[in-house]
Write a protein that holds these residues in place. Structure first.
Motif, PDB file in Angstrom:
ATOM      1  N   GLY A   1       1.707   3.441  -3.517  1.00 20.28           N
ATOM      2  CA  GLY A   1       0.832   4.409  -4.173  1.00 20.28           C
ATOM      3  C   GLY A   1       0.411   3.997  -5.569  1.00 20.28           C
ATOM      4  O   GLY A   1       0.070   4.841  -6.404  1.00 20.28           O
TER       5      GLY A   1
ATOM      6  N   ARG B   1      -7.893  -1.827  -8.718  1.00 21.86           N
ATOM      7  CA  ARG B   1      -8.929  -1.020  -9.365  1.00 21.86           C
ATOM      8  C   ARG B   1     -10.239  -1.789  -9.443  1.00 21.86           C
ATOM      9  O   ARG B   1     -10.260  -3.026  -9.429  1.00 21.86           O
ATOM     10  CB  ARG B   1      -8.500  -0.612 -10.771  1.00 21.86           C
ATOM     11  CG  ARG B   1      -8.421  -1.762 -11.772  1.00 21.86           C
ATOM     12  CD  ARG B   1      -8.273  -1.252 -13.191  1.00 21.86           C
ATOM     13  NE  ARG B   1      -8.033  -2.319 -14.154  1.00 21.86           N
ATOM     14  CZ  ARG B   1      -8.983  -3.059 -14.729  1.00 21.86           C
ATOM     15  NH1 ARG B   1     -10.259  -2.860 -14.420  1.00 21.86           N
ATOM     16  NH2 ARG B   1      -8.672  -3.996 -15.607  1.00 21.86           N
TER      17      ARG B   1
ATOM     18  N   SER C   1      -7.712  -3.296  -1.469  1.00 20.16           N
ATOM     19  CA  SER C   1      -7.557  -1.862  -1.204  1.00 20.16           C
ATOM     20  C   SER C   1      -6.696  -1.161  -2.247  1.00 20.16           C
ATOM     21  O   SER C   1      -6.775   0.068  -2.388  1.00 20.16           O
ATOM     22  CB  SER C   1      -6.965  -1.645   0.189  1.00 20.16           C
ATOM     23  OG  SER C   1      -5.582  -1.960   0.225  1.00 20.16           O
ATOM     24  N   VAL C   2      -5.863  -1.912  -2.973  1.00 19.27           N
ATOM     25  CA  VAL C   2      -4.990  -1.287  -3.974  1.00 19.27           C
ATOM     26  C   VAL C   2      -5.348  -1.732  -5.391  1.00 19.27           C
ATOM     27  O   VAL C   2      -4.627  -1.410  -6.347  1.00 19.27           O
ATOM     28  CB  VAL C   2      -3.505  -1.609  -3.684  1.00 19.27           C
ATOM     29  CG1 VAL C   2      -3.090  -1.038  -2.342  1.00 19.27           C
ATOM     30  CG2 VAL C   2      -3.229  -3.112  -3.744  1.00 19.27           C
TER      31      VAL C   2
ATOM     32  N   PRO D   1       0.806  -1.233   0.000  1.00 21.98           N
ATOM     33  CA  PRO D   1       0.000   0.000   0.000  1.00 21.98           C
ATOM     34  C   PRO D   1       0.836   1.278   0.000  1.00 21.98           C
ATOM     35  O   PRO D   1       0.354   2.334  -0.424  1.00 21.98           O
ATOM     36  CB  PRO D   1      -0.814  -0.121   1.290  1.00 21.98           C
ATOM     37  CG  PRO D   1      -0.889  -1.582   1.562  1.00 21.98           C
ATOM     38  CD  PRO D   1       0.446  -2.110   1.131  1.00 21.98           C
TER      39      PRO D   1
ATOM     40  N   THR E   1      -2.144   1.833  -8.121  1.00 24.32           N
ATOM     41  CA  THR E   1      -3.406   1.126  -8.291  1.00 24.32           C
ATOM     42  C   THR E   1      -3.160  -0.021  -9.265  1.00 24.32           C
ATOM     43  O   THR E   1      -2.797   0.196 -10.417  1.00 24.32           O
ATOM     44  CB  THR E   1      -4.501   2.053  -8.836  1.00 24.32           C
ATOM     45  OG1 THR E   1      -4.712   3.119  -7.906  1.00 24.32           O
ATOM     46  CG2 THR E   1      -5.807   1.287  -9.026  1.00 24.32           C
TER      47      THR E   1
END
Length: 238
Positions: free
Chosen positions: A151, A178, A175-176, A148, A153
């Motif tokens: 940074g 798309r 959480s990371v 995470p 995606t």
């Protein structure tokens, strides 16, 4: 002892999977894995404990094809081991780039984390000497805490790390990732142990069961388990 001829993948499959007797036929009618990957597979089995953890021919070609189908920019891998699966996915990235993937702001990349620092001396040279080395970012560290911080995606992820923390890894990856991205999780049938009461006290089996139950109930995703090798779960984030 490792035989001189190419070893067939003898990993037992749960009921409903393809028996090992068919695997030589399947391999001979699928895309070849290539000499470099075959040498890596052999070296993994000769020099490392639990060499069967490497993806191998069939799963490796499937991972490459998933990359060519999904056409991701960034892939997150949790659990590098000997680098076999990372190289296969990077081959897919290279194929996509050479086919003229438009509007990419930066080079596509597999970011792969291995938590076991003792693995680095074996794995890094195999990655760096491969033809797809520019497409792989190999890191030693805990992906749950470190990924995470990048940074990034991600468009696709391959989970093949510590089975005891699969749920935590899954939540981090979501959480990371798309929306519309894909997660592929390995070993989700765990040699059939997920259905065997004899393994109720085994912590890794408990981790896989917890993961399978968690994902099956998760309304944020769509999921299907493929009975390939040791179980391969395909998950799409809605």
């Amino acid at each position: 002892m490792i035989q001189q001829e190419k070893l067939a993948d003898k990993t037992p499959l749960p009921s409903g999977g393809v028996g090992s007797g068919l695997l030589p036929y399947i391999h001979s009618h699928s895309e070849p894995e290539g000499d470099y990957l075959y040498r890596l597979w052999r070296a993994t089995n000769v020099h490392l404990l639990h060499g069967r953890m490497a993806s191998g021919h069939l799963q490796g070609r499937l991972l490459k094809m998933f990359v060519e189908m999904i056409r991701p920019q960034y892939i997150l891998e949790v659990g590098t081991f000997s680098g076999y699966s990372a190289i296969c996915m990077a081959e897919g990235l290279k194929e996509n780039e050479e086919s003229g993937e438009p509007n990419q702001a930066s080079a596509p990349k597999v970011v792969t984390f291995e938590i076991n620092d003792e693995q680095e001396d074996f794995t890094r040279p195999w990655i760096e000497n491969s033809t797809v080395a520019p497409y792989i970012d190999f890191r030693i560290g805990d992906a749950i805490s470190e990924a995470p911080k990048l940074g990034i995606t991600f468009d696709m992820a391959f989970i093949d790390g510590d089975k005891r923390t699969y749920v935590e890894t899954y939540e981090m990856v979501l959480s990371v990732l798309r929306h519309g991205g894909f997660i592929i999780a390995d070993n989700t049938l765990w040699d059939g142990h997920v259905c065997d009461p004899a393994y109720d006290r085994d912590h890794q089996t408990q981790g896989i069961r917890r993961f399978n139950d968690h994902v099956a109930k998760d309304q944020r995703t769509e999921v299907v388990i493929l009975p390939l090798r040791d179980g391969l779960t395909i998950i799409r984030k809605k």
